[in-house]
Design an enzyme around this catalytic site. Sequence first.
Site, PDB file in Angstrom:
ATOM      1  CG  MET A   1      -1.988  -1.104   1.137  1.00  0.00           C
ATOM      2  SD  MET A   1      -3.494  -0.781   2.092  1.00  0.00           S
ATOM      3  CE  MET A   1      -2.830  -0.633   3.744  1.00  0.00           C
TER       4      MET A   1
ATOM      5  CG  HIS B   1       7.130  -2.163   2.023  1.00  0.00           C
ATOM      6  ND1 HIS B   1       6.935  -1.061   2.817  1.00  0.00           N
ATOM      7  CD2 HIS B   1       5.931  -2.806   1.970  1.00  0.00           C
ATOM      8  CE1 HIS B   1       5.671  -1.024   3.222  1.00  0.00           C
ATOM      9  NE2 HIS B   1       5.040  -2.066   2.726  1.00  0.00           N
TER      10      HIS B   1
ATOM     11  CD  GLN C   1      -1.775  -9.006   4.165  1.00  0.00           C
ATOM     12  OE1 GLN C   1      -2.549  -8.072   4.253  1.00  0.00           O
ATOM     13  NE2 GLN C   1      -0.490  -8.841   3.906  1.00  0.00           N
TER      14      GLN C   1
ATOM     15  CB  SER D   1       4.423  -0.904  10.843  1.00  0.00           C
ATOM     16  OG  SER D   1       3.104  -0.523  10.485  1.00  0.00           O
TER      17      SER D   1
END
Length: 291
Positions: free
Chosen positions: A38, A45, A161, A193
């Site tokens: 996102m 990431h 998830q 995060s």
Amino acid sequence: MTKPATTPPRTAPAIARTPEELDRLRSNLGRVALVPTMGALHSGHRSLIAAARERAEAVVVSIFVNPLQFGPNEDYDRYPRTFDADLAICAEDGVDVVFAPPVEVMYPGEQMVTVNPGTMGRVLEGEFRPGFFEGVLTVVSKLFHLVRPDVAIFGQKDAQQLSVVRRMVRDLCMPITVMGAPTVRDADGLATSSRNAYLSPEERTSALALSRALLSGADASVTGPVGILSAARAVLDEAALATPPVAVDYLALVDAHTFGEVPNDFRGEAVLAVAAWVGKTRLIDNVPLTL
């Protein structure tokens, strides 16, 4: 006189905004690894991108803040959107394509058909965020159909998830390998995060109780489920009295494959998971265990 060697310029990734643009690029990529995000990219990431590069000829990073997975009182509007900085990171890390569709491309009308996550999507995060995993699986399914990746990489930090995506791929016979990458932590132990940016210095100090609780529980793994939960809960009980306090939504020891709470005689792969509020910021964390 010999000229000093120069570093070749980094190549900016191609950007696709529509399925048609993506389809034209996809045909030349060979084996593809997808990293769904996102945006607001951080070191976590980047670890997923690095893992993707090891497993495919080309890496596609999707950047899309998915409205379907946000509840009515959650932070969709204030969720960080840093596309230019994200694009620079993708260029540095050798990403081939960034797929960044607008909302109207992913949701051209009312979304009447969604993906049901089943029982494993209605506990823990699914209980505290009703509809969350339905939104996640629906958008991930769309991304899988549009990008057609051979491999998809998700972070272990979002362990539930990762598990529900794996189950969707298995149950719906999707020809994709789903891989998990280890949680990346900042130097102080806090799991990386995008939401960490919301924390004040004082709130961040309180938030460190989450990783301390998980470590304490992991250290007690030889005592079984009761001892693991007791050790972790003791840390969180103390953090509830801190300034600012840590308000726990859940602390649970669950089967890594079903996310059902484990019995006292459980043997196998488990996840010790926690979710808590510090100020107005909700954080999640977990640690995998083998009992």
